[in-house]
Write a protein that holds these residues in place. Structure first.
Motif, mmCIF file in Angstrom:
data_model
loop_
_atom_site.group_PDB
_atom_site.id
_atom_site.type_symbol
_atom_site.label_atom_id
_atom_site.label_comp_id
_atom_site.label_asym_id
_atom_site.label_seq_id
_atom_site.Cartn_x
_atom_site.Cartn_y
_atom_site.Cartn_z
ATOM 1 N N HIS A 299 0.832 -1.094 0.089
ATOM 2 C CA HIS A 299 0.472 0.485 0.450
ATOM 3 C C HIS A 299 0.810 1.151 -0.158
ATOM 4 N N TYR B 110 -1.660 8.812 -8.466
ATOM 5 C CA TYR B 110 -2.778 7.205 -9.426
ATOM 6 C C TYR B 110 -3.110 8.456 -10.110
ATOM 7 N N ILE C 58 -2.153 3.074 -10.215
ATOM 8 C CA ILE C 58 -0.477 3.867 -9.538
ATOM 9 C C ILE C 58 0.562 3.809 -9.906
ATOM 10 N N ILE D 113 1.378 5.245 0.095
ATOM 11 C CA ILE D 113 0.579 6.795 1.293
ATOM 12 C C ILE D 113 1.715 7.552 1.498
ATOM 13 N N GLN D 114 1.312 8.854 0.696
ATOM 14 C CA GLN D 114 1.853 10.313 1.253
ATOM 15 C C GLN D 114 2.070 11.002 2.852
ATOM 16 N N ASN E 113 -6.834 9.512 1.767
ATOM 17 C CA ASN E 113 -7.862 8.974 0.403
ATOM 18 C C ASN E 113 -7.233 9.461 -0.813
ATOM 19 N N GLN E 114 -7.651 10.021 -2.235
ATOM 20 C CA GLN E 114 -7.498 9.950 -3.072
ATOM 21 C C GLN E 114 -7.396 12.044 -3.063
ATOM 22 N N GLU F 25 -8.369 1.579 -11.630
ATOM 23 C CA GLU F 25 -6.748 3.367 -10.738
ATOM 24 C C GLU F 25 -5.697 2.757 -11.426
ATOM 25 N N THR G 221 -2.290 12.413 -5.990
ATOM 26 C CA THR G 221 -1.281 11.905 -4.728
ATOM 27 C C THR G 221 -2.979 10.766 -3.907
ATOM 28 N N LEU G 222 -1.944 9.898 -3.768
ATOM 29 C CA LEU G 222 -2.864 9.160 -2.314
ATOM 30 C C LEU G 222 -2.433 9.811 -0.969
ATOM 31 N N LYS G 223 -2.999 10.138 -0.565
ATOM 32 C CA LYS G 223 -3.112 10.284 1.037
ATOM 33 C C LYS G 223 -4.552 9.429 1.647
ATOM 34 N N ASN H 20 6.675 9.378 0.629
ATOM 35 C CA ASN H 20 6.124 8.837 0.303
ATOM 36 C C ASN H 20 7.009 6.964 0.633
#
Length: 598
Positions: free
Chosen positions: A57, A256, A208, A59-60, A242-243, A206, A238-240, A73
């Motif tokens: 997974h 993404y 990534i 996440i930023q 949520n998008q 989607e 970017t991917l927090k 990241n």
């Protein structure tokens, strides 16, 4: 770009990766108190229930250090050997890795295997000693092990605890100071690597990706280089948790892309995204094709669901690129797919995900591996046998070769005897034995892959009381004395239960299979013989007795011949019924064949 850091977390299973990732998210305030929960990045119910990570997974996070804001990241990766392909893809998208070692369990087999993957890709490794707050932790001894493995200094190792959050600030500072900023030129043509994708039923696929060179802008026309398809970037971001939509993503960053792709086949993990107008000339290389280790047939319970199953498998393949499948048909089960998996856990997870995410009830056949068969005809050519029913008749067969692996087992010195006898029982040959410390031993075996497919991992954990760790890699094909064991039900060959087995074990396994099936197949109105055969020779037999009605109940007293006449009549009816009778095999019978040692 100098303020971006891309890193992943690698470790053996259960060494605390996901918990430590939770603490990093807390420390950078990426998630609010309300959103926080344990194993935050493990989004599947299945991952939470089993306490394992199946998907990597991304996440930023944003972190302020010495007055500057850094973008971090993070990619959390699985630890189980069956999901090592996920790890290899995550590593390709990063410049650095946190290598997490449990202070109580020390270095395990998968730690070493993931470390080599990272070193091959020239990643900067930051060793982290996790779970130092446990009463059973042994930080000094484990630190020595890490220093010997990595050749680093004692002060390079960061002590931390995923449970209490101790040492998390030190980890974040080490990520910024030790991991290099991404290299790349924002002015060059767009070049981005796809390292994951997800199917969203409302928005399509989607994607990534990680941008290596150039920039990707919203509404830009892009091209996938492997398939040659062109799309518009409807939304990027970017991917927090949520998008977060953005207008532009530059070199070095992870993001993404949604472009309304409906066909799962259009997106391939490891492909390069570029600009459709001014494309880059260089495709990104570095992903090897996945090598499936275990093969099994997956069939829909109802043949009409075949197309639905195909769609479900394609969507699942987007999310799990290590799944390989091709259409096949079976006399007993109709149309279905021959699937390649990385291991037994992988197969179990795929079956579970098909049921949960796509409502597909499926039947899985007995897993096996790929063999090479040579016939007596000249010139000598090998053909691949993925399915036991493809094996030629014994009279035409010259020899069979099966895949062998080099297995590395690290265990406590107390359990060496039990582990050795288990491996020898599974036709393993010991090649090396090294004492890493007076307490911990590394054993190397050459073993047939087919022997570890079923229950080897579970039994290894049992004999070592959970203290053995196991890793393997293929070493090629070797000749073996293999025979095809067929199971006949009521005289009919059930191809889904056939298996290729070593000659020495054939009688024992055939007998066990017949006994197991006798327990599991429900009784019918007629006798059902269950036979195990090699070619035309039956080597074991069990009979499921018929359900009989007491036809003599109304004969009280009188001549015995009246009773005999009724019984003979019943017997003739049962015989006729058996000739036309059809036996339904429950799914539990297919799965039970795998657990013959229970």
């Amino acid at each position: 770009m100098k303020n971006i850091r891309n890193f992943c977390i690698i470790a053996h299973i259960d060494h605390g990766k996901s918990t430590l990732a939770d603490r990093l998210l807390d420390a950078t305030q990426t998630v609010t108190k309300r959103e926080a929960q344990a194993q935050l990045l493990d989004s599947m119910d299945l991952e939470r229930e089993r306490g394992i990570t199946i998907k990597s997974h991304a996440i930023q996070m944003d972190y302020t250090y010495k007055g500057e804001v850094y973008t971090l990241n993070l990619i959390d990766t699985p630890g189980h050997v069956d999901f090592s392909y996920e790890v290899s893809r995550s590593i390709a998208a990063c410049e650095g890795a946190l290598l997490i070692v449990d202070a109580a369990q020390s270095i395990q087999a998968q730690t070493i295997s993931n470390l080599y993957l990272a070193l091959e890709n020239d990643l900067q490794i930051i060793p982290v000693l996790n779970k130092v707050d446990l009463p059973s932790a042994n930080p000094d001894e484990v630190s020595d092990d890490i220093m010997e493995l990595l050749g680093c200094d004692l002060e390079d190792i960061i002590h931390a605890s995923g449970k209490t959050g101790f040492g998390v600030e030190n980890i974040l500072q080490a990520v910024i100071e030790r991991i290099p900023a991404p290299k790349g030129d924002p002015e060059e043509p767009l070049q981005a690597l796809i390292f994951d994708s997800v199917y969203n039923p409302f928005r399509g696929v989607e994607v990534i990706f990680r941008v290596l060179n150039g920039q990707i802008k919203k509404n830009q026309k892009i091209k996938f280089m492997a398939t040659g398809s062109e799309y518009f970037a409807d939304e990027i971001g970017t991917l927090k948790l949520n998008q977060v939509p953005k207008n532009v993503i530059s070199a070095g960053d992870v993001g993404y892309l949604i472009s309304g792709i409906k066909e799962a086949k259009e997106v391939k993990v490891g492909d390069t995204i570029t600009d459709a107008v001014a494309p880059t000339q260089n495709m990104i290389t570095g992903f090897e094709d996945v090598k499936p280790m275990v093969f099994a047939g997956i069939y829909p319970v109802d043949t009409e669901d075949y197309e639905d199953l195909r769609n479900s498998m394609e969507k699942l393949q987007l999310n799990d690129a290590s799944l390989v499948f091709a259409a096949e048909s079976s006399a007993a089960l109709g149309f279905g797919f021959r699937c390649g998996f990385l291991g037994m856990l992988h197969m179990e997870i795929i079956q579970e995900r098909l049921e949960r995410e796509f409502n597909m009830t499926v039947i899985t056949t007995v897993p096996n591996v790929s063999y090479f068969a040579y016939t007596k005809k000249e010139p000598e050519t090998a053909f691949v046998v993925n399915n036991p029913s493809d094996l030629p008749e014994p009279s035409k067969l010259d020899r069979v070769e099966e895949p062998f692996i080099k297995a590395t087992i690290i265990t406590k010195a107390d359990f060496v005897g039990q582990v050795m006898s288990l491996c020898i029982e599974k036709r393993g040959q010991i090649t090396n034995q090294t004492y890493l410390t007076p307490e911990r031993v590394e054993l190397n075996f050459d073993m047939p892959l087919a022997e570890i497919v079923f229950d080897f991992y579970d039994r290894l954990k049992t004999v070592s009381k959970g203290y053995a760790s196991f890793d393997y890699h293929p070493i090629g094909m070797r000749q073996s004395k293999l025979v095809r064991l067929d199971v006949l039900l009521n005289g009919q060959n059930v191809d889904a239960l056939s298996a290729l087995i070593h000659e020495d074990n054939a009688y024992y396994i055939g007998k066990k299979m017949c006994e197991k099936l006798r327990e599991l197949i429900p009784r019918q109105q007629f006798d059902i013989p269950i036979q195990a055969a090699i070619g035309a020779k039956v080597i074991a037999r069990e009979t499921i007795k018929a359900l009989r009605k007491d036809v003599t109940a109304k004969c009280y007293g009188g001549d015995i011949s009246r009773k005999r006449k009724l019984l003979e009549k019943q017997k003739a009816g049962k015989k006729r019924m058996r000739q036309v009778g059809n036996v339904e095999i429950p799914q539990s019978a297919f799965m039970a064949v795998l657990k013959l040692n229970d």
